[in-house]
Design a protein around this motif. Structure first.
Motif, short mmCIF file in Angstrom:
data_model
loop_
_atom_site.label_atom_id
_atom_site.label_comp_id
_atom_site.label_asym_id
_atom_site.label_seq_id
_atom_site.Cartn_x
_atom_site.Cartn_y
_atom_site.Cartn_z
N SER A 287 0.83 -1.19 0.00
CA SER A 287 0.00 0.00 0.00
C SER A 287 0.87 1.25 0.00
O SER A 287 0.50 2.27 -0.59
CB SER A 287 -0.98 -0.01 1.18
N LEU A 288 2.04 1.18 0.62
CA LEU A 288 2.95 2.33 0.58
C LEU A 288 3.49 2.54 -0.84
O LEU A 288 3.66 3.66 -1.29
CB LEU A 288 4.13 2.10 1.53
N ASP B 53 2.05 1.70 -3.54
CA ASP B 53 0.97 1.90 -4.49
C ASP B 53 0.66 3.38 -4.75
O ASP B 53 0.09 3.74 -5.75
CB ASP B 53 -0.29 1.20 -3.99
N SER B 54 1.06 4.23 -3.85
CA SER B 54 0.78 5.65 -4.06
C SER B 54 1.56 6.13 -5.28
O SER B 54 2.53 5.53 -5.69
CB SER B 54 1.22 6.44 -2.83
N ASN B 55 1.11 7.22 -5.85
CA ASN B 55 1.74 7.69 -7.08
C ASN B 55 3.00 8.50 -6.82
O ASN B 55 3.41 9.33 -7.61
CB ASN B 55 0.74 8.53 -7.88
N GLU B 56 3.60 8.21 -5.71
CA GLU B 56 4.73 8.99 -5.27
C GLU B 56 5.97 8.71 -6.12
O GLU B 56 6.22 7.60 -6.54
CB GLU B 56 5.02 8.55 -3.84
#
Ligand SMILES: Cc1cc2nc3c(=O)[nH]c(=O)nc-3n(C[C@H](O)[C@H](O)[C@H](O)COP(=O)(O)OP(=O)(O)OC[C@H]3O[C@@H](n4cnc5c(N)ncnc54)[C@H](O)[C@@H]3O)c2cc1C
Ligand code: FES
Ligand code: FES
Lengths: 159, 292
Positions: free
Chosen positions: B20-21, B23-26
């Motif tokens: 989930s970390l 998965d962010s668009n970061e």
């Protein structure tokens, strides 16, 4: 900023630190324990910053302070909390295992962990164990003699 | 030296949290294993990550298991754990040759097999060894899809691998070849246990007439881990005696260009290839026959 709670030599340091702060800087500048030294830039080759992370020798310049959150650190100041030197520290004194002393804290921390894991090492094994610590003064002979002295004393005590 | 500002530090304790970390668009995420290469890059500001995701708490990536003809090593298994593992079978002992000689004990207390494989430095001990042992990387994407990539396809060149940006290396698989298999790794560097100027790994199998029917010889130090295909072919159907091995290493030298720099001359590198190659292949052969 990151909140950290780091146990150093049995004392809990709860601080807010910039994420980019290195563990070695936390130890020196936040815990004010300046026995742990910095001897190189980014490479992590000199070993002067060696401390114990949960009992194992690691280079504290290669870790962020945030990585040590909720972990236990021991520095050279933690070896003899009551002022009574450990046999290894005594041996460094009697065998002249240091000159300027810059490398000494790191070597004591590495060799303390090493001797715990290998109580009866050969001279060759001691030399291999010391690879991660640079000393610019002694030529290592006296350092190796100091470690060997502790090994010999331990063997004598056993027999 | 102080790293460039970092905005966030995370330490997921399960793979789900990790995905989930990721998965962010970061952008500018850096996954940190033992940090023994990555922190050099962060401290020198070659890398300026905004978000560091530390894998240290993922205990599910720390394991060595051997069953049903397969050895699996979790990506977060440290060099020190490989050296002390009882699960690594004799035929894959090259893994211990490599892990026991990486840097120094402080580095081995932190550095991991997964970090070394994903970093794929031009002269590193693990990629060349895993290539010789025909390891297979088990990768997972944040969306949960998995794939396996053979070492032959994984190492693309110095600091480059087939791993996609957000893929995580979970583990490495090694097939066991059974009796009469042996492997070895050896290197030479400027100081003891340093990064290799030349490092060579070999994995051999012999048939029931004691002829070599499987050979992988790999080299590092010049431009990352590479196979020595012609030399491997020359050993097949031989007994891999000293002359045949020396001949195989001559073939390596005739195919691969070397160069001169401050560490060694081109000729010295050829000499290292011949000398270390002979030693490594002879050790692997001895081990295959239970003699070393
Ligand atoms: C003093 C010193 C001496 C050294 N000597 C040697 C030597 O002799 N031989 C040698 O081979 N190496 C040597 N090294 C390098 C060492 O082997 C590193 O430990 C290794 O290259 C990186 O492993 P790590 O676990 O520290 O990974 P890290 O440095 O944390 O990560 C390396 C890279 O891999 C990525 N990564 C890590 N794990 C994963 C994963 N599971 N999935 C996806 N990406 C991942 C990271 O994002 C990063 O880009 C030395 C290092 C030092 C400091
Ligand atoms: S300061 Fe040199 S290894 Fe850490
Ligand atoms: S005593 Fe001076 S560097 Fe070791």
């Amino acid at each position: 900023m990151a909140k950290v709670a780091i146990d150093i030599n049995g004392r809990l340091f709860q601080e807010e630190v910039p994420e980019r702060m290195l563990l070695v800087d936390f130890i020196r500048e936040r815990a004010h324990l300046t026995g742990t030294h910095i001897g190189c830039t980014y490479e992590g080759v000199c070993g002067a910053c060696t401390v114990h992370l949960d009992g194992e020798a690691v280079k504290s310049c290669m870790l962020l302070a945030a990585q040590a959150d909720e972990h236990k650190i021991t520095t050279v100041e933690g070896l003899a909390p009551d002022g009574e030197l450990t046999p290894l520290q005594e041996a460094f004194k009697s065998e002249h295992g240091l000159q300027c002393g810059f490398c000494t804290a790191g070597i004591l921390m590495n060799m303390t962990d090493f001797l715990k894991r290998y109580p009866n090492p050969s001279e060759q094994e001691i030399k291999k164990g010391l690879i991660g610590n640079l000393c610019r003064c002694t030529g290592y002979v006296h350092i190796i003699n100091a470690v060997r002295k502790v090994v010999q004393e331990n063997q004598l005590r056993k027999t | 030296m102080y790293p460039a500002p970092i905005e966030q530090y995370s330490r997921p304790s399960t793979l789900e949290e990790l995905y989930s970390l990721l998965d962010s668009n970061e952008e500018d995420i850096l996954v940190l294993a033992g940090g023994q290469s990555a922190m050099q890059a962060v401290k020198s500001r070659m890398l300026r990550p905004a978000h560091i995701i530390d894998l240290q708490a993922l205990s599910e990536l720390k394991f060595v298991t051997s069953e049903k003809g397969l050895l699996t090593v979790g990506a977060m298994t440290r060099y020190v754990d490989i050296v002390s593992s009882d699960s690594i079978p004799l035929e894959l002992i090259a893994l211990k040759d490599a892990a026991s000689r990486v840097g120094d004990r402080q580095v081995r207390n932190r550095g991991t097999i997964g970090g070394s494989l994903c970093w794929n430095y031009s002269a590193a001990c693990t990629p060349v060894t895993v290539l010789a042992l025909d390891g297979a990387m088990n990768l997972i994407s944040p969306d949960g899809s998995t794939r396996q990539v053979a070492a032959d396809d994984f190492f693309l060149g110095p600091l480059e691998t087939a791993r996609n940006e957000f893929e995580i290396l979970l583990s490495v698989d090694f097939k066991l070849r059974g009796s009469k298999s042996g492997s070895a790794y050896k290197k030479w560097g400027l100081v003891t246990d340093a990064l290799p100027v030349i490092g060579i790994a070999a994995c051999l199998h012999f048939d029931n007439t004691d002829c070599c029917d499987y050979a992988r010889i790999t080299l590092t130090g010049l431009s990352g881990a590479q196979r020595c295909l012609e030399a491997e072919a020359s050993l097949l159907s031989t007994t891999a005696n000293t002359e045949e091995i020396a001949e195989a290493m001559m073939i390596v030298c005739s195919k691969i260009p070397t160069y001169t720099d401050s560490m060694a001359t081109a000729d010295y590198r050829y000499q290292l290839i011949k000398t270390i190659g002979l030693e490594v292949i002879e050790i692997a052969k001895k081990r295959a026959f239970g003699l070393g």
